[in-house]
Motif scaffolding. Structure first.
Motif, mmCIF file in Angstrom:
data_model
loop_
_atom_site.group_PDB
_atom_site.id
_atom_site.type_symbol
_atom_site.label_atom_id
_atom_site.label_comp_id
_atom_site.label_asym_id
_atom_site.label_seq_id
_atom_site.Cartn_x
_atom_site.Cartn_y
_atom_site.Cartn_z
ATOM 1 N N GLY A 213 -1.976 3.587 3.913
ATOM 2 C CA GLY A 213 -2.076 2.290 4.081
ATOM 3 C C GLY A 213 -3.053 1.470 3.140
ATOM 4 O O GLY A 213 -3.175 0.253 3.419
ATOM 5 N N LEU A 214 -3.617 2.202 1.943
ATOM 6 C CA LEU A 214 -4.370 1.229 0.816
ATOM 7 C C LEU A 214 -3.619 1.089 -0.216
ATOM 8 O O LEU A 214 -2.578 1.809 -0.600
ATOM 9 C CB LEU A 214 -5.389 2.578 0.511
ATOM 10 N N PHE B 275 -3.007 1.810 9.436
ATOM 11 C CA PHE B 275 -4.414 2.880 9.452
ATOM 12 C C PHE B 275 -4.256 4.147 9.935
ATOM 13 O O PHE B 275 -3.344 4.500 10.620
ATOM 14 C CB PHE B 275 -5.472 1.978 10.007
ATOM 15 N N PRO C 286 0.776 -1.309 0.205
ATOM 16 C CA PRO C 286 -0.057 -0.142 0.027
ATOM 17 C C PRO C 286 0.954 1.337 -0.265
ATOM 18 O O PRO C 286 2.110 1.072 0.082
ATOM 19 C CB PRO C 286 -0.677 -0.037 1.274
ATOM 20 N N PRO D 7 -8.516 0.215 4.905
ATOM 21 C CA PRO D 7 -7.350 -0.627 4.876
ATOM 22 C C PRO D 7 -7.528 -2.213 4.980
ATOM 23 O O PRO D 7 -8.362 -2.361 5.955
ATOM 24 C CB PRO D 7 -6.396 0.031 5.961
#
Ligand SMILES: Cc1ncc(COP(=O)(O)O)c(C=O)c1O
Length: 436
Positions: free
Chosen positions: A206-207, A363, A201, A358
């Motif tokens: 955090g994606l 996160f 990510p 996430p």
């Protein structure tokens, strides 16, 4: 987030016996025994964040004492050996080859894919960008000023590489879900575009970016797509094995030409260990430096470094074998369970909201009622050293397996911090997000 550290003497003592006439630290005239030095060094670290007690959620990945011991002892076994000389150290050449093969396997690479170990994510990204640029030059392009099109959330390592390699970076705003806006990135692509980037990510949110759509775009426009899986490369495959719905992000997607994946992050290796992978050997050729015009003879290095620490290679090899797939899956589960528990508890607090969806170990959470930076400051005073994000204004956590044991005490301190900030109405106008 960073703190300045002094290189030498105790700043409180007022007098450094090793100071030179110029006032700077001079090398001591005679040596000191190791026991004394060790004690001094442990003392020096007393002002550092308490990552061993899992009160730090940035910079350090703590998978427990046993894993730390394996990494440390393996590093020490090969600390003097040098990856620069594979003919002298077939041991290191073999360990690197096996690390690379394991990484390629995890990232679903096709036959013919290859890679190298580097010192970290920044060097892995640098090598991928360099290979891409050299390939374009070999095709007759003048690459000066050509652009790498990245989502705004991509790591600054791309800018660092671009500045060194005479390229430019175009940061495209992310979509409403905080992931790469593939349509906008497509609109940014033109004949001056050298490379497209997606993260798996990205660090700020955090994606995982929509790498499948980026892969389609890269194929349609014939542009090199690099996936920055520095954080997720040794995490996402195991999360998927655990049943987490991880979207496609690796060589499974035909448009992905190179991937960076760090072993010194969620691979739990000693620092100084990352991997850069290429879909084909032909691509990796452009990464290699060759030179033969000096008195010591030919030199061929696959990465930016000359000397390459044998310890970093050995440490990564040892931890990968120590944990195996089962061990990594267990560690990943500890992290994802802890993240879910924290996110649930935080979303249940009326003042706070988590951001996005996430699936891995990072996160963030913010608030539309109180200043999250003020909450962060209160948590810092209680010994919790975590990150901040500015868009949106939020607190950032990058979790390790060791955080499973402290989630409850973090939540208790968070509840107190929120209540204090609510009562005081405080905002932290002077606090800025700082990555390093
Ligand atoms: C997504 C991402 N890419 C690249 C890097 C750079 O890695 P390194 O600090 O090992 O150079 C980081 C570091 O956190 C990262 O989070």
């Amino acid at each position: 987030m960073s703190h300045d550290s002094d290189s030498g003497h105790d700043p409180d003592s007022g007098h450094d016996p090793d100071a030179s006439a110029a006032g700077r630290k001079a090398m001591p005239a005679s040596g000191t025994d190791w026991d004394t030095l060790r004690e001094q060094m442990v003392d020096l670290g007393k002002g550092d964040v308490d990552w061993r007690a899992a009160r730090t959620a940035v910079y350090v990945f703590n998978a427990g004492e046993d894993v730390l011991r394996v990494a440390k002892e393996a590093y020490a076994l090969y600390q003097s050996e040098n990856g620069l000389g594979p003919a002298a150290f077939p041991s290191l050449a073999r360990m690197e080859r096996e690390v690379i093969e394991m990484g390629l396997d995890l990232l679903q690479a096709p036959d013919g894919a290859c890679g190298n170990m580097t010192s970290g994510g920044t060097e892995s990204i640098f090598m991928a960008v360099k290979a891409c640029r050299e390939q374009a030059r070999a095709g007759g392009r003048d690459t000066r000023g050509m652009r790498i099109v990245v989502p705004r959330s991509a790591h600054p390592a791309f800018d660092k590489a671009a500045r060194t390699l005479d390229l430019e970076v175009q940061r495209v705003p992310v979509a409403e879900d905080w992931r790469a806006d593939v349509q906008a990135m497509g609109e940014a692509v033109d004949d001056q575009t050298l490379m497209l980037v997606g993260s798996a990510p990205c660090f700020p949110y955090g994606l995982i970016d929509p790498i499948d759509a980026l892969s389609d775009l890269a194929l349609a426009r014939d542009v090199w797509l690099h996936v920055d899986a520095c954080v997720g490369g040794y995490f996402a495959p195991f999360a998927r094995m655990n049943g987490v719905d991880v979207p496609p992000f690796d060589f499974e997607l035909p448009g992905v030409r190179s991937i960076s994946a760090d072993l010194h992050k969620y691979g739990y290796a000693a620092k100084g260990a990352s991997t850069v992978f290429h879909r084909t050997e032909e691509q990796r050729e452009f990464q290699i430096f060759r030179f033969d015009d000096w008195p010591s003879g030919g030199m061929e290095t696959p990465t930016a470094a000359g000397t390459r620490p044998g310890g970093a290679i050995a440490g990564a090899w040892a931890v990968m074998h120590y944990l195996g797939v089962e061990g990594y899956r267990e560690k990943v589960k500890m992290v994802t369970d802890t993240r879910e528990k924290l996110m649930r508890a935080i979303d249940a607090m009326p003042e706070l909201q988590t951001v996005g969806s996430p699936k891995l170990g990072l996160f963030l959470y913010g608030s539309d009622q109180i200043d999250p930076y003020a909450v962060w400051g209160r948590l810092l005073k209680r010994g919790w050293f975590t990150g901040l994000v500015s868009e949106p204004r939020a607190i950032h956590l990058m979790l390790s397996p060791a955080h499973a044991d402290v989630a409850d005490s973090y939540l208790a301190d968070l509840a107190e911090a929120v209540s204090e900030v609510k009562t005081s109405g405080e905002d932290a106008a002077g606090t800025r997000a700082r990555y390093a």
